[in-house]
Design an enzyme around this catalytic site. Sequence first.
Site, PDB file in Angstrom:
ATOM      1  N   ASN A  18     -33.014 -11.678 -11.599  1.00 47.49           N
ATOM      2  CA  ASN A  18     -32.435 -10.813 -10.569  1.00 47.49           C
ATOM      3  C   ASN A  18     -32.566  -9.378 -11.074  1.00 47.49           C
ATOM      4  O   ASN A  18     -31.858  -8.969 -12.001  1.00 47.49           O
ATOM      5  CB  ASN A  18     -30.970 -11.173 -10.333  1.00 47.49           C
ATOM      6  CG  ASN A  18     -30.328 -10.318  -9.256  1.00 47.49           C
ATOM      7  OD1 ASN A  18     -30.882  -9.298  -8.828  1.00 47.49           O
ATOM      8  ND2 ASN A  18     -29.147 -10.724  -8.800  1.00 47.49           N
ATOM      9  N   VAL A  19     -33.477  -8.606 -10.475  1.00 43.88           N
ATOM     10  CA  VAL A  19     -33.765  -7.262 -10.990  1.00 43.88           C
ATOM     11  C   VAL A  19     -32.594  -6.301 -10.834  1.00 43.88           C
ATOM     12  O   VAL A  19     -32.598  -5.217 -11.425  1.00 43.88           O
ATOM     13  CB  VAL A  19     -35.021  -6.664 -10.318  1.00 43.88           C
ATOM     14  CG1 VAL A  19     -36.258  -7.508 -10.616  1.00 43.88           C
ATOM     15  CG2 VAL A  19     -34.826  -6.495  -8.804  1.00 43.88           C
ATOM     16  N   ASN A  63     -42.233  -3.837  -7.597  1.00 41.23           N
ATOM     17  CA  ASN A  63     -42.577  -4.239  -6.234  1.00 41.23           C
ATOM     18  C   ASN A  63     -41.438  -4.955  -5.510  1.00 41.23           C
ATOM     19  O   ASN A  63     -41.406  -4.966  -4.282  1.00 41.23           O
ATOM     20  CB  ASN A  63     -43.806  -5.158  -6.297  1.00 41.23           C
ATOM     21  CG  ASN A  63     -44.083  -5.861  -4.998  1.00 41.23           C
ATOM     22  OD1 ASN A  63     -44.513  -5.255  -4.022  1.00 41.23           O
ATOM     23  ND2 ASN A  63     -43.841  -7.171  -4.962  1.00 41.23           N
ATOM     24  N   SER A 118     -42.648   3.347   0.090  1.00 41.38           N
ATOM     25  CA  SER A 118     -42.956   3.000   1.477  1.00 41.38           C
ATOM     26  C   SER A 118     -43.048   4.298   2.269  1.00 41.38           C
ATOM     27  O   SER A 118     -42.396   5.291   1.924  1.00 41.38           O
ATOM     28  CB  SER A 118     -41.852   2.118   2.069  1.00 41.38           C
ATOM     29  OG  SER A 118     -41.985   2.012   3.475  1.00 41.38           O
ATOM     30  N   TYR A 149     -32.823   1.135   3.513  1.00 43.79           N
ATOM     31  CA  TYR A 149     -34.189   0.973   3.000  1.00 43.79           C
ATOM     32  C   TYR A 149     -34.867   2.329   2.785  1.00 43.79           C
ATOM     33  O   TYR A 149     -35.489   2.569   1.742  1.00 43.79           O
ATOM     34  CB  TYR A 149     -34.998   0.127   3.981  1.00 43.79           C
ATOM     35  CG  TYR A 149     -36.379  -0.260   3.497  1.00 43.79           C
ATOM     36  CD1 TYR A 149     -36.546  -1.307   2.600  1.00 43.79           C
ATOM     37  CD2 TYR A 149     -37.510   0.407   3.958  1.00 43.79           C
ATOM     38  CE1 TYR A 149     -37.811  -1.678   2.166  1.00 43.79           C
ATOM     39  CE2 TYR A 149     -38.773   0.048   3.536  1.00 43.79           C
ATOM     40  CZ  TYR A 149     -38.923  -1.000   2.635  1.00 43.79           C
ATOM     41  OH  TYR A 149     -40.173  -1.355   2.209  1.00 43.79           O
ATOM     42  N   LYS A 183     -36.136   3.775  -0.820  1.00 48.67           N
ATOM     43  CA  LYS A 183     -37.545   4.069  -1.059  1.00 48.67           C
ATOM     44  C   LYS A 183     -37.770   5.555  -1.341  1.00 48.67           C
ATOM     45  O   LYS A 183     -38.686   5.915  -2.091  1.00 48.67           O
ATOM     46  CB  LYS A 183     -38.389   3.615   0.130  1.00 48.67           C
ATOM     47  CG  LYS A 183     -38.485   2.099   0.257  1.00 48.67           C
ATOM     48  CD  LYS A 183     -39.087   1.450  -0.996  1.00 48.67           C
ATOM     49  CE  LYS A 183     -39.306  -0.033  -0.829  1.00 48.67           C
ATOM     50  NZ  LYS A 183     -39.907  -0.660  -2.039  1.00 48.67           N
ATOM     51  N   ILE A 222     -48.275  -3.696   6.406  1.00 49.84           N
ATOM     52  CA  ILE A 222     -49.205  -4.572   5.699  1.00 49.84           C
ATOM     53  C   ILE A 222     -48.998  -6.013   6.157  1.00 49.84           C
ATOM     54  O   ILE A 222     -47.871  -6.442   6.421  1.00 49.84           O
ATOM     55  CB  ILE A 222     -48.996  -4.482   4.169  1.00 49.84           C
ATOM     56  CG1 ILE A 222     -49.016  -3.007   3.713  1.00 49.84           C
ATOM     57  CG2 ILE A 222     -50.063  -5.288   3.433  1.00 49.84           C
ATOM     58  CD1 ILE A 222     -50.320  -2.277   3.947  1.00 49.84           C
TER      59      ILE A 222
END
Length: 253
Positions: free
Chosen positions: A62-63, A89, A151, A163, A167, A196
């Site tokens: 778990n980062v 990532n 992003s 988000y 980012k 993507i």
Amino acid sequence: MKLQDSVIAITGGGQGLGRAMAEYFAAKGASLALIDLMPEKLDEAVTACKVAGGDARSYVCNVAREPDVEETFTAIQRDFGKINGLINNAGILRDGMLVKVKEGEIVKRMSLSEWQSVIDVNLTGVFLCGREAATHMIQNGDHGAIINIASISRAGNMGQSNYSSAKAGVATLVPVWAKELARHGIRVMGIAPGFIETEMTQSMKPEALERMTASIPLKRMGKPDEIAFTAAFIFENDYLSGRIIEVDGALRL
């Protein structure tokens, strides 16, 4: 930096862009340390990397948890003997309006947990993994590179307070770390993808995908290999540092 015989750690390496990059690097002879929360996805990615021609090992982590990250990078150092590169990532989405109003009534607000979970994984996770990778690189004298996956949403995207903020922070860390780590032979770059083709976008409704694609000047979504190619270009060009490369089909002009 040559990918052949390099050791590259990739967070979120079990699927999506992480796995695509891992397979691409494996085909060039790199060894991969794949970090993710899902063991079954990691196992599949490790097998794919070995089929592609490179060595690979999996690390469940778990980062967003400091002890997990410290233990994981210590294990990578022990298993491979060095760390030449890191791709930050791993990321999650918890999209929603700050305040959602319907027919004049407030029907929902972004919760603190929706905010915090994205900040924890997408920003704090980048900090923790970047710190640990840099620590081992410096201690080993391993020159290398760190790539942060940002992003184009870092410029601000409706419905993504959490988000976009995360980012933007990820992107800001690129020049900061590039300046701090250059003296140790460590370069830092960022990639800001647009839309993507991944498992996440493939699960969207066809009409939503059509609208999304129509907004892109090149009239198509990007492919995971195009992000992998960009990452390889960064690793192999030793004079690139402190910049963000946007891979978005001219969406954000």
